[in-house]
Design a protein around this motif. Structure first.
Motif, short mmCIF file in Angstrom:
data_model
loop_
_atom_site.label_atom_id
_atom_site.label_comp_id
_atom_site.label_asym_id
_atom_site.label_seq_id
_atom_site.Cartn_x
_atom_site.Cartn_y
_atom_site.Cartn_z
N ALA A 175 6.60 21.18 1.64
CA ALA A 175 5.32 21.56 2.24
C ALA A 175 5.53 22.58 3.37
CB ALA A 175 4.61 20.32 2.77
N LEU A 176 6.54 22.35 4.21
CA LEU A 176 6.81 23.27 5.31
C LEU A 176 7.29 24.61 4.77
CD1 LEU A 176 7.02 23.91 8.30
CD2 LEU A 176 9.29 22.84 8.32
N LYS A 177 8.14 24.59 3.76
CA LYS A 177 8.64 25.83 3.17
C LYS A 177 7.48 26.73 2.73
CE LYS A 177 9.61 26.59 -1.08
NZ LYS A 177 10.10 26.66 -2.46
N ILE A 216 9.88 11.10 0.54
CA ILE A 216 9.06 11.74 1.55
C ILE A 216 9.73 12.98 2.14
CG2 ILE A 216 8.10 11.43 3.87
CD1 ILE A 216 7.49 8.53 3.12
N LEU A 217 11.02 12.91 2.46
CA LEU A 217 11.70 14.04 3.11
C LEU A 217 11.69 15.31 2.25
CD1 LEU A 217 14.72 12.29 4.86
CD2 LEU A 217 12.77 13.39 5.96
N PRO A 218 12.06 15.25 0.96
CA PRO A 218 11.96 16.47 0.14
C PRO A 218 10.54 17.02 0.08
CG PRO A 218 13.27 14.81 -0.99
CD PRO A 218 12.63 14.13 0.19
N VAL A 268 0.83 -1.21 0.00
CA VAL A 268 0.00 0.00 0.00
C VAL A 268 0.87 1.26 0.00
CG1 VAL A 268 -1.67 1.34 1.33
CG2 VAL A 268 -1.97 -1.13 1.08
N LEU A 269 1.94 1.27 0.80
CA LEU A 269 2.77 2.47 0.91
C LEU A 269 3.41 2.86 -0.42
CD1 LEU A 269 3.45 4.46 3.16
CD2 LEU A 269 5.58 3.21 3.53
N PRO A 270 4.00 1.92 -1.18
CA PRO A 270 4.57 2.32 -2.48
C PRO A 270 3.52 2.90 -3.43
CG PRO A 270 5.35 0.14 -1.84
CD PRO A 270 4.28 0.51 -0.88
N TYR A 271 2.29 2.47 -3.28
CA TYR A 271 1.22 3.00 -4.13
C TYR A 271 0.82 4.42 -3.68
CZ TYR A 271 -3.25 3.32 -6.58
OH TYR A 271 -4.28 3.74 -7.40
N LEU A 272 0.76 4.64 -2.36
CA LEU A 272 0.28 5.93 -1.84
C LEU A 272 1.33 7.04 -1.86
CD1 LEU A 272 -1.82 4.84 1.29
CD2 LEU A 272 -2.67 5.61 -0.94
N VAL A 273 2.59 6.69 -1.61
CA VAL A 273 3.62 7.73 -1.47
C VAL A 273 3.68 8.68 -2.66
CG1 VAL A 273 6.14 8.11 -1.40
CG2 VAL A 273 5.05 6.58 0.25
N PRO A 274 3.73 8.18 -3.92
CA PRO A 274 3.78 9.13 -5.05
C PRO A 274 2.57 10.06 -5.10
CG PRO A 274 4.33 6.91 -5.77
CD PRO A 274 3.80 6.79 -4.37
N LYS A 275 1.42 9.55 -4.68
CA LYS A 275 0.20 10.37 -4.72
C LYS A 275 0.19 11.41 -3.60
CE LYS A 275 -2.47 6.59 -6.77
NZ LYS A 275 -2.41 7.16 -8.12
N LEU A 276 0.71 11.06 -2.44
CA LEU A 276 0.69 11.97 -1.29
C LEU A 276 1.82 12.99 -1.34
CD1 LEU A 276 -0.11 9.40 1.55
CD2 LEU A 276 -1.70 10.95 0.40
N THR A 277 2.90 12.69 -2.08
CA THR A 277 4.05 13.61 -2.13
C THR A 277 4.04 14.49 -3.37
OG1 THR A 277 5.38 11.83 -3.13
CG2 THR A 277 5.55 12.12 -0.75
N THR A 278 3.05 14.32 -4.24
CA THR A 278 2.92 15.21 -5.40
C THR A 278 2.27 16.51 -4.93
OG1 THR A 278 2.66 13.34 -6.90
CG2 THR A 278 1.89 15.48 -7.68
N PRO A 279 2.87 17.68 -5.21
CA PRO A 279 2.28 18.94 -4.76
C PRO A 279 0.83 19.10 -5.21
CG PRO A 279 4.50 19.29 -5.60
CD PRO A 279 4.11 17.87 -5.94
#
Length: 339
Positions: free
Chosen positions: A136-138, A129-131, A93-104
């Motif tokens: 997002a914080l920036k 995830i880190l970048p 599940v994580l490999p599927y979700l990460v690209p979707k959640l980290t796209t601006p």
């Protein structure tokens, strides 16, 4: 026997595929159900679907759950539904979700929530995830959402528990503090400070590189006397390097209002008070250099903290070179703050 087994498996697969048109909508709805036990049962149904139809189960259910996060009425339940699915099948599940959640625009809220159940699987995705969380914080710095964004970033990085993940976090954040973008440098330094303040990880091998004020302040507060003394030589070396880089001018980090040199004073005070004669001399010389590189206004709040140990040690019996270093540092300080 093998042929019979294959036949049975194929038969089950055909049955699941035949009923998937009704199973998928039911699983979707159940994963957003207000009752926790219903969501837990739906997650097990998802697991069976994935075991049978593979990637198609991800495509059929996860985008739907992500979309439900925008609906205030079911958002909380959909988020927990994702968590239930993650708890059972994090490695797919994580490999599927990460690209979707980290796209601006980066969804740090969901990343933070899911990180708590990701386990070691999270480490493999830190490079992405880190970048994303720094970006997002920036974008939220200086806005009313800054504190909430920082809390989400904290939840993500503190979810990492393995040694490899700790190393990746430190090294990637340190690299980001050298970014050509001021906002990214600031975001990286903030997250690094959070990590150094609250993580239980051992980052002693990176002490030389942790130079931002907040991160350094967090580190020195956690060091015991022995580790502080061991750091004096390297700290003096780094201060000399900073002095050369600034060409003898005041260092901005030393001149921060109400902060200034207080991030490194505990280490140098410990060196003057309890170090060996060599460490006392080194700490005194480092203090003298810090005084040269710091404005009078920034030094004044720390005058007592600096002069106290110097005066105390001057009355003890030490070699002339130690006392010379102490006297020179004391003279530099008095000359600077009495202007």
């Amino acid at each position: 026997v093998k042929n019979t087994s294959r036949f049975c498996h194929a038969r089950v697969l055909l049955q699941v595929l035949y009923f998937s048109e009704s199973l998928v909508p039911t699983a979707r709805k159940a994963l957003c159900d207000p009752l926790e036990e219903v969501r837990e049962a739906a997650a097990k149904t998802f697991e069976q679907l994935h075991s049978t139809i593979g990637h198609q189960a991800l495509e059929d259910i996860l985008p739907f759950l992500l979309k439900q996060l925008d609906d205030e009425e079911v958002s909380e339940f959909a988020l927990d539904g994702l968590k239930q699915v993650m708890a059972i099948k994090s490695r797919v599940v994580l490999p599927y979700l990460v690209p979707k959640l980290t796209t601006p625009p980066v969804n740090t809220r969901v990343l933070a929530f899911l990180s708590s159940v990701a386990g070691d699987a999270l480490t493999r995705h830190l490079g992405v995830i880190l970048p994303a969380v720094m970006l997002a914080l920036k974008e939220k710095l200086g806005t009313p959402d800054e504190q909430l964004e920082m809390a989400n970033c904290q939840a993500v990085i503190l979810s990492v528990e393995d040694d490899v993940g700790h190393r990746i976090i430190i090294e990637d954040l340190l690299e980001a503090t050298r970014s050509p973008e001021v906002g990214m440098r600031q975001a990286a330094a903030i997250i690094l400070n959070i990590y150094c303040s609250r993580s239980k990880a051992d980052y002693s091998s990176h002490l030389r590189s942790l130079e931002s004020w907040d991160a350094l302040n967090a580190i020195t507060k956690k060091l015991d006397a022995g580790n502080q003394l061991a750091l004096i030589e390297e700290l003096h070396k780094e201060i000399r390097f900073i002095g050369n880089e600034s060409k003898g001018q005041h260092v901005p980090g030393f001149c921060l209002p109400k902060k200034g040199v207080t991030s490194i004073l505990p280490v140098l005070r410990e060196g003057v008070l309890t170090g060996s004669p060599e460490q006392k001399e080194e700490a005194a010389k480092a203090l003298g250099l810090v005084i040269r590189l710091t404005s009078a206004d920034a030094l004044r709040p720390s005058v007592v903290s600096i002069t106290g140990p110097l005066i105390r040690i001057l009355g003890d019996r030490f070699s002339w070179n130690v006392k010379a270093a102490l006297l020179e540092t004391l003279s530099l300080l008095l000359a600077k703050v009495s202007d």
